[in-house]
Write an enzyme that holds these catalytic residues in place. Structure first.
Site, PDB file in Angstrom:
ATOM      1  N   TRP A 101       0.814  -1.210   0.000  1.00  0.00           N
ATOM      2  CA  TRP A 101       0.000   0.000   0.000  1.00  0.00           C
ATOM      3  C   TRP A 101       0.849   1.261   0.000  1.00  0.00           C
ATOM      4  CZ3 TRP A 101      -4.360  -0.364  -2.121  1.00  0.00           C
ATOM      5  CH2 TRP A 101      -5.080  -1.569  -2.039  1.00  0.00           C
ATOM      6  N   ASP A 105      -1.884   6.911   6.163  1.00  0.00           N
ATOM      7  CA  ASP A 105      -2.949   6.014   5.719  1.00  0.00           C
ATOM      8  C   ASP A 105      -3.215   5.028   6.856  1.00  0.00           C
ATOM      9  OD1 ASP A 105      -4.575   4.077   4.620  1.00  0.00           O
ATOM     10  OD2 ASP A 105      -3.296   3.674   2.880  1.00  0.00           O
ATOM     11  N   LYS A 133     -12.803  -1.926   6.997  1.00  0.00           N
ATOM     12  CA  LYS A 133     -12.110  -2.944   7.772  1.00  0.00           C
ATOM     13  C   LYS A 133     -12.541  -2.898   9.243  1.00  0.00           C
ATOM     14  CE  LYS A 133      -8.332  -2.592   4.510  1.00  0.00           C
ATOM     15  NZ  LYS A 133      -8.437  -3.841   3.758  1.00  0.00           N
TER      16      LYS A 133
END
Lengths: 360, 360
Positions: free
Chosen positions: B102, B171, B195
């Site tokens: 990511w 993030d 999530k």
């Protein structure tokens, strides 16, 4: 449960059968032991829903093979930016039809991305009609002309797409799946689904494959159509719940005659209300010119704005809600999207007739 | 209903109490005569949900007053573009920590928007650890350094945010609300909610007000933070269902001790599984260095990849699903987010011990 008739301009009423199915499946999707909203977007259960939704969208909207269907987030508003970012190479320009509040907003965003000119401006007509094809200016070097097929706020609609000699880009958000699209004339259509198709959070883009191949390269991942197309609209986690409910709604539409069924329904039902307006001896008036009247967003005024409060209160008592017009236009607005039951339209027609009789 | 234990890396399991509430309200939200997903996003009923969600997000994440909370669409992926578009003026650059898949993707998108350099690269360590603060290069003219607090795929986590003398952008998608944030060090944090917080289709951005005021002007409407902030995250129709479910989930989190409760929970439960791994005499191994082990995405391998299929099949028979590791890493991954019940973690620990005993 006492279900109201919801004439909201968006989000919209949904069929009670669709909502009941969602409710049934909410804790355990088809024996999987979990809710659909808990699933991996790479799971076979979700993949079946995703593929079915893409397929049903293609079939109900009668999308030709030479177009790709994409599911994106950010609403039609993000498309105001993504369309010119993807479709307009350096040196080209785009023409915009300013037909109302949404056409105006699309033009303003395009100007932030590329060279965008006004191809027609309905401001002087107070957005009471759409342009004739020969009124739309197309300058040399134009990549596309952008039109809004239905202006949600002013209640006017394009009955057919003009042939301008350049491709069209069409915002179909507020008349999605209520009238056929002349695909030969377009490179791209887009729309949020929260009016005619499902819950908020999902926009559909239908793009000609040749335009997709010519898209501007090097955009950040989420902003490029090519990446979404290559990933089958699974570039990142999609808005699964909206796609799932839309798939059910598209099935519901297919069961009722698909696009032609919905088009007939929209014509018949909007005529029902416009007939009440036109036979009210001037008690109700519509600002839209008759040939441009929207079949999904019916805008009208009462004999006096002093009656607005009473109209809304009595309508609510009759179970008819969200009839207040947009603040920028005033008066009333009845948004009659695909999922509104016929009975709701009949109840509105009766109420309007009775109200005119008692207050007129 | 036979509810499974869902260890998916995202979307995630949700508390059955939250799902049951959503199910109850699905046809008629609190006597309104319609579903919440049919409502106008300008209605008072929806506005109450929207405001409560913003407020609960602020309180649970312990966001200081000098930050603004925004609800956006497009996932964390759209933020890979929006963050540099908004925060980086011409002439500045940004540093990116490439800590895993990511972090790598965020850097690649930043390069498409502005001048972005690699401040640290974990490629040579096969993304088995996070950097020490003094390993991160900060060049002159750096607007911010971007870090990924938890790498979902490789299963490594930053335990605390480094003080680099420039603001951080973080993030937090995969450890959202599982550990405190040192707000003094950041200008912006962002994360998809699918999530730890709710259904897919919503991203949360928390931005320092001074950074908001300095945002690059003239961006298209959806892409500028300032417009979203001015409109209270109602610039266009928001992803109402995701916000509505998240509001319930945040209430559920508040009832269980808020952020500190969730942090304790994440530490205790991840330790439970890492203890099984570490006491398995090498049957289970984790590629992450111990001090960098993620508390939400627990990546491990079996003694032989030949056992993977049997492990997954037997786990499924025990009601433990979605334990397969990401295709790029292999092995297993147990994602233990906020809503996973303790019983699910205990069942996984027992299963892993038993499996090692029978196959080891």
């Amino acid at each position: 449960m006492n279900r109201v008739r919801n004439f909201c301009a968006g989000p919209c009423t949904l069929p009670v059968e669709v909502l009941a199915e969602v409710q049934d499946e909410l804790l355990d999707y088809q024996g999987s032991g979990m809710s659909l909203i808990e699933m991996s977007h790479r799971s076979s259960d979700y993949d079946a829903v995703h593929s079915a939704a893409l397929d049903r969208l293609r079939r109900t909207l009668e999308v030709p093979d030479e177009f790709e269907v994409l599911f994106l987030q950010g609403g039609a508003l993000l498309q105001f930016a993504m369309v010119p970012m993807n479709l307009v190479p350096a040196g080209s320009s785009v023409g915009h039809v300013r037909s109302g509040a949404w056409g105006k907003a699309a033009h303003a965003d395009a100007e932030r991305v590329c060279s965008a000119y006004l191809a027609w401006d309905g401001t002087d007509h107070r957005f009471s009609r759409m342009p004739q094809p020969d009124e739309i200016e197309v300058r040399p070097g134009t990549r596309y002309v952008h039109v809004t097929s239905n202006e949600t706020i002013e209640g006017i609609q394009l009955r057919s797409l003009p042939d301008l000699g350049v491709p069209l880009v069409v915002d179909i958000s507020s008349d999605f799946l209520t009238q056929p699209i002349d695909w030969e004339r377009v490179d791209l259509v887009y729309g949020g689904v929260q009016k005619n198709l499902g819950p908020a959070g999902l926009a559909v883009v239908v793009i000609r494959r040749s335009a997709l191949e010519d898209c501007v390269a090097g955009l950040p991942s989420y902003l490029g159509y090519a990446g979404h197309a290559a990933a089958g609209s699974l570039l990142n986690t999609p808005p699964m719940f909206s796609i799932y409910v839309m798939e059910k709604m598209l099935r519901w539409i297919q069961d009722r005659g698909g696009l032609s069924g919905m088009a007939e329904r929209a014509t018949r039902r909007s005529n029902r209300i416009y007939d009440v307006i036109d036979s009210s001896s001037g008690f109700y008036t519509g600002p839209a010119q008759p040939q441009a009247r929207s079949r999904t967003n019916l805008v009208f005024r009462l004999a006096s704005p002093d009656l607005d409060g009473r109209f809304l209160a009595e309508a609510r008592q009759s179970g008819l809600v969200n009839l207040k017009g947009h603040r920028s236009v005033g008066g009333m607005r009845a948004s009659i999207y695909n999922a509104m039951p016929d009975e709701g339209v009949e109840e509105l027609a009766s109420f309007m007739r009775d109200f005119a009789g008692s207050a007129g």
